[in-house]
Enzyme design. Structure first.
Site, mmCIF file in Angstrom:
data_model
loop_
_atom_site.group_PDB
_atom_site.id
_atom_site.type_symbol
_atom_site.label_atom_id
_atom_site.label_comp_id
_atom_site.label_asym_id
_atom_site.label_seq_id
_atom_site.Cartn_x
_atom_site.Cartn_y
_atom_site.Cartn_z
ATOM 1 C CG ASP A 90 10.549 -12.450 -28.013
ATOM 2 O OD1 ASP A 90 9.446 -13.022 -28.007
ATOM 3 O OD2 ASP A 90 11.559 -12.929 -28.563
ATOM 4 C CG ASN A 149 19.721 -7.576 -21.220
ATOM 5 O OD1 ASN A 149 20.216 -8.357 -22.046
ATOM 6 N ND2 ASN A 149 20.460 -6.767 -20.489
ATOM 7 C CB SER A 174 17.819 -15.621 -24.069
ATOM 8 O OG SER A 174 16.948 -15.820 -22.971
ATOM 9 C CD GLU A 175 17.048 -20.423 -21.607
ATOM 10 O OE1 GLU A 175 17.806 -19.703 -22.284
ATOM 11 O OE2 GLU A 175 17.459 -21.221 -20.751
ATOM 12 C CD GLU A 246 31.054 -7.993 -23.043
ATOM 13 O OE1 GLU A 246 30.936 -7.396 -21.948
ATOM 14 O OE2 GLU A 246 31.876 -7.675 -23.908
ATOM 15 C CB CYS A 280 24.766 -6.089 -17.891
ATOM 16 S SG CYS A 280 25.250 -5.295 -19.425
ATOM 17 C CD GLU A 381 23.247 -8.582 -12.555
ATOM 18 O OE1 GLU A 381 23.076 -9.807 -12.623
ATOM 19 O OE2 GLU A 381 23.748 -7.906 -13.468
ATOM 20 N N GLY A 454 33.689 -10.045 -16.388
ATOM 21 C CA GLY A 454 33.900 -10.462 -17.768
ATOM 22 C C GLY A 454 35.336 -10.548 -18.221
ATOM 23 C CD GLU A 458 29.815 -8.587 -27.062
ATOM 24 O OE1 GLU A 458 28.913 -7.900 -26.573
ATOM 25 O OE2 GLU A 458 29.639 -9.736 -27.512
HETATM 26 P P1 NAD Z 1 22.053 -16.763 -17.930
HETATM 27 O O1 NAD Z 1 23.487 -16.857 -17.559
HETATM 28 O O2 NAD Z 1 21.063 -17.519 -17.137
HETATM 29 O O3 NAD Z 1 21.848 -17.241 -19.446
HETATM 30 C C1 NAD Z 1 22.587 -16.675 -20.514
HETATM 31 C C2 NAD Z 1 22.584 -17.626 -21.684
HETATM 32 O O4 NAD Z 1 23.399 -18.755 -21.382
HETATM 33 C C3 NAD Z 1 21.211 -18.190 -22.063
HETATM 34 O O5 NAD Z 1 21.115 -18.228 -23.470
HETATM 35 C C4 NAD Z 1 21.254 -19.593 -21.495
HETATM 36 O O6 NAD Z 1 20.425 -20.513 -22.163
HETATM 37 C C5 NAD Z 1 22.705 -19.956 -21.680
HETATM 38 N N1 NAD Z 1 23.227 -20.986 -20.780
HETATM 39 C C6 NAD Z 1 22.864 -21.216 -19.491
HETATM 40 N N2 NAD Z 1 23.622 -22.211 -18.972
HETATM 41 C C7 NAD Z 1 24.471 -22.613 -19.945
HETATM 42 C C8 NAD Z 1 25.520 -23.588 -20.016
HETATM 43 N N3 NAD Z 1 25.843 -24.356 -18.968
HETATM 44 N N4 NAD Z 1 26.210 -23.716 -21.173
HETATM 45 C C9 NAD Z 1 25.926 -22.942 -22.237
HETATM 46 N N5 NAD Z 1 24.944 -22.008 -22.234
HETATM 47 C C10 NAD Z 1 24.233 -21.835 -21.101
HETATM 48 O O7 NAD Z 1 21.728 -15.222 -17.945
HETATM 49 P P2 NAD Z 1 20.367 -14.478 -18.305
HETATM 50 O O8 NAD Z 1 19.367 -14.712 -17.236
HETATM 51 O O9 NAD Z 1 19.997 -14.755 -19.711
HETATM 52 O O10 NAD Z 1 20.853 -12.957 -18.273
HETATM 53 C C11 NAD Z 1 20.949 -12.171 -17.130
HETATM 54 C C12 NAD Z 1 22.390 -11.932 -16.802
HETATM 55 O O11 NAD Z 1 23.107 -11.512 -17.943
HETATM 56 C C13 NAD Z 1 22.574 -10.823 -15.765
HETATM 57 O O12 NAD Z 1 23.486 -11.257 -14.786
HETATM 58 C C14 NAD Z 1 23.167 -9.679 -16.574
HETATM 59 O O13 NAD Z 1 23.984 -8.818 -15.830
HETATM 60 C C15 NAD Z 1 23.925 -10.396 -17.633
HETATM 61 N N6 NAD Z 1 24.104 -9.525 -18.799
HETATM 62 C C16 NAD Z 1 25.344 -9.040 -19.082
HETATM 63 C C17 NAD Z 1 25.539 -8.199 -20.155
HETATM 64 C C18 NAD Z 1 26.909 -7.647 -20.499
HETATM 65 O O14 NAD Z 1 27.095 -7.205 -21.615
HETATM 66 N N7 NAD Z 1 27.852 -7.663 -19.585
HETATM 67 C C19 NAD Z 1 24.439 -7.845 -20.965
HETATM 68 C C20 NAD Z 1 23.188 -8.365 -20.651
HETATM 69 C C21 NAD Z 1 23.025 -9.210 -19.568
#
Ligand code: NAD
Length: 485
Positions: A90, A149, A174-175, A246, A280, A381, A454, A458
């Site tokens: 995945d 991730n 995540s999709e 987060e 992240c 980032e 954030g 957690e």
């Molecule tokens: P993303 O924000 O695009 O998506 C995250 C999740 O939110 C997905 O499941 C998505 O379908 C959902 N989503 C998107 N729009 C939404 C809405 N309007 N309402 C409800 N849900 C919605 O992020 P991504 O591309 O999946 O992940 C990358 C980002 O995540 C990076 O910026 C990374 O730094 C961050 N990240 C943070 C941590 C942490 O613990 N701080 C850990 C991993 C990743």
């Protein structure tokens, strides 16, 4: 081809003819499965099941819940290999990482919160002729929304404390990485978690929005980008939901001249190239004291050039594939921006295209030297294997520069001077600071960012506060003091 459906009330459920999307292996471009998007009737079923499940689950004692969660931890460890392989297909990350970290961290989390479940309690306050006691109660139905991730780890880090506290959870995957959170749901059922207590729904922002706007949801915990975090906070405000966020980071690692050079280089490599840079908390801004710049860079380049990029399912591989084609294009465009802004490319900088890597999203570990704080690669980032090296002369200067960002997720400092290490740790504006290490995340340690990175935490005891609500009960032992006749 197999269609992955949502896991609701202890079984896979969906609608015939529903909208689907393809789940693609980032290393090969192959479609692994079709995934059904959970829209209105399916999300409704998940909420109804979670409400019912939560009432039953909260009726168990903490120790009873802990016993079940411990079984889940054991099952996760027993299936480490199988789950790690699914995770690699995945995410594109190297199997040696998935086997060592991803599932194990999730199992650690269930084990930790299983132990905590029986000792969640309030306090008692004695007053004259009265006393007060507090109850730490579950908040109700929680929604977890995951990034791609660390899919199973993220699902575990949200589910374990939520369930330990007596809540139910609906986890939206995540999709890009739907597989392993669904496996976690199967494992929780097998461990004895009642139906409806942990549900998994798949879909895009539409599915997320249905959940985050529904008044029956008490709490939302997101792992994702700052932009999504702000949208979810706004949606959650309408019904005053509790939130944990987060989010993104652009963290700094500060290396003083007295540091153990090899150790500091190890940390910089781990904090930039592990999971091909898609972490992240990564220390993508590496500040080294100017007197050690050349020695640090030489060693960093020497060791990084030995990293083996390749098939993520091979145990030899140390750098895997980026999550998607658009994400790879984005990372490559940042590399171009680095060059255009005048940074000196000293290693990597290209897509890896020797067959069969040409079918996947592989980018070489990339090092830029001669960076300045105003460059896009230093400010924004990237979420890929791109390290920016900067120099500094004094402690005060580097602290100000490290803090000059909207992000505040993590930071690191390498020095043998104990007093300086703690002084800097106190001054760095970050939710996590590592001294003489980087990116180590034991479950006992609260994990979370400050500033725009954030809200809330957690892991550790801190997570319990985010998955419970406090009720104060006043008990009168004397008479009602009443001025009325
Ligand atoms: P993303 O924000 O695009 O998506 C995250 C999740 O939110 C997905 O499941 C998505 O379908 C959902 N989503 C998107 N729009 C939404 C809405 N309007 N309402 C409800 N849900 C919605 O992020 P991504 O591309 O999946 O992940 C990358 C980002 O995540 C990076 O910026 C990374 O730094 C961050 N990240 C943070 C941590 C942490 O613990 N701080 C850990 C991993 C990743």
């Amino acid at each position: 081809m197999q269609v992955l459906k949502s896991y609701i009330d202890g079984r896979y459920q969906g609608l015939s003819g529903a909208e689907t999307f393809d789940n693609v292996n980032p290393a090969t471009g192959e479609v692994i499965a079709k995934v059904e998007i959970a829209l209105e009737p399916v999300v409704e079923a998940a909420i109804a099941a979670a409400e019912k499940g939560q009432r039953a689950w909260a009726g168990l004692s903490g120790a009873e819940r802990g016993r079940i969660l411990n079984r889940a931890s054991r099952l996760l460890r027993e299936r480490n290999r199988e789950l790690a392989e699914l995770e690699v297909r995945d995410t594109g990350k190297p199997i040696q990482e998935a086997e060592a970290v991803d599932v194990a961290s999730g199992a650690d989390c269930f084990e930790y919160f299983a132990g905590v479940a029986g000792s969640i309690r309030g306090e008692q306050v004695a007053l004259s002729n009265a006393f007060v006691y507090t109850r730490r109660e579950p908040v109700g139905v929680c929604v977890g929304i995951g990034s791609w991730n660390y899919p199973i780890q993220i699902a575990c880090w949200k589910a374990a404390p939520a369930l330990a506290c007596g809540n139910a959870m609906i986890f939206k995957t995540s999709e890009l990485t739907p597989t392993t959170p669904a496996k976690l749901a199967e494992i929780l059922s097998e461990a004895g978690v009642p139906d409806g207590v942990f549900n998994v729904v798949h879909g895009d922002a539409r599915t997320g929005q249905m959940l985050t706007t529904d008044p029956r949801i008490a709490k939302v915990s997101l792992t994702g980008s700052i932009g999504t975090g702000k949208k979810i906070l706004a949606a959650a405000a309408a019904t005053m939901k509790r939130t944990t966020m987060e989010l993104s980071g652009k963290s700094a690692l500060v290396v003083f001249a007295d540091a153990d050079l090899n150790q500091a280089v190890s940390a910089a490599m781990l904090g930039n190239f592990y999971t091909q840079g898609e972490v992240c908390t990564n220390c993508t801004r590496v500040y080294v004291e100017d007197t050690i710049h050349d020695a640090f860079l030489d060693l960093l380049v020497k060791r990084t050039s030995k990293l083996r990029i390749g098939d993520p399912l091979s145990h030899e591989t140390q750098v895997g594939a980026l999550i998607s084609r658009p994400h790879m294009e984005r990372v490559l465009s940042y590399i171009e921006a680095g060059k255009a802004d005048g940074a000196r490319l000293v290693l990597g900088g290209e897509r890896a295209t020797s067959a069969p890597l040409d079918k996947g999203n592989f980018v070489e570990p990339t090092i830029f030297a001669g960076c300045t704080d105003d460059m896009r690669i230093v400010r924004e980032e990237i979420f890929g294997p791109v390290l920016s090296l900067l120099t500094f002369k004094s402690e005060d200067e580097v602290v100000v520069r490290a803090n000059a960002t909207r992000y505040g997720l993590a930071a690191g400092v390498f020095t043998k001077d104990l007093a300086r290490a703690h002084r800097i740790a106190a001054r760095l504006e970050a939710g996590i600071v590592w001294i003489n290490n980087y990116n180590v995340t034991p479950i006992e340690m609260p994990f979370g960012g400050i500033k725009e990175s954030g809200l809330g935490h957690e892991n550790g005891q801190a997570a319990i506060e985010h998955y419970t609500q406090l009720k104060s009960v006043y008990v009168e032992l004397g008479d009602v003091q009443c001025p009325y006749e």
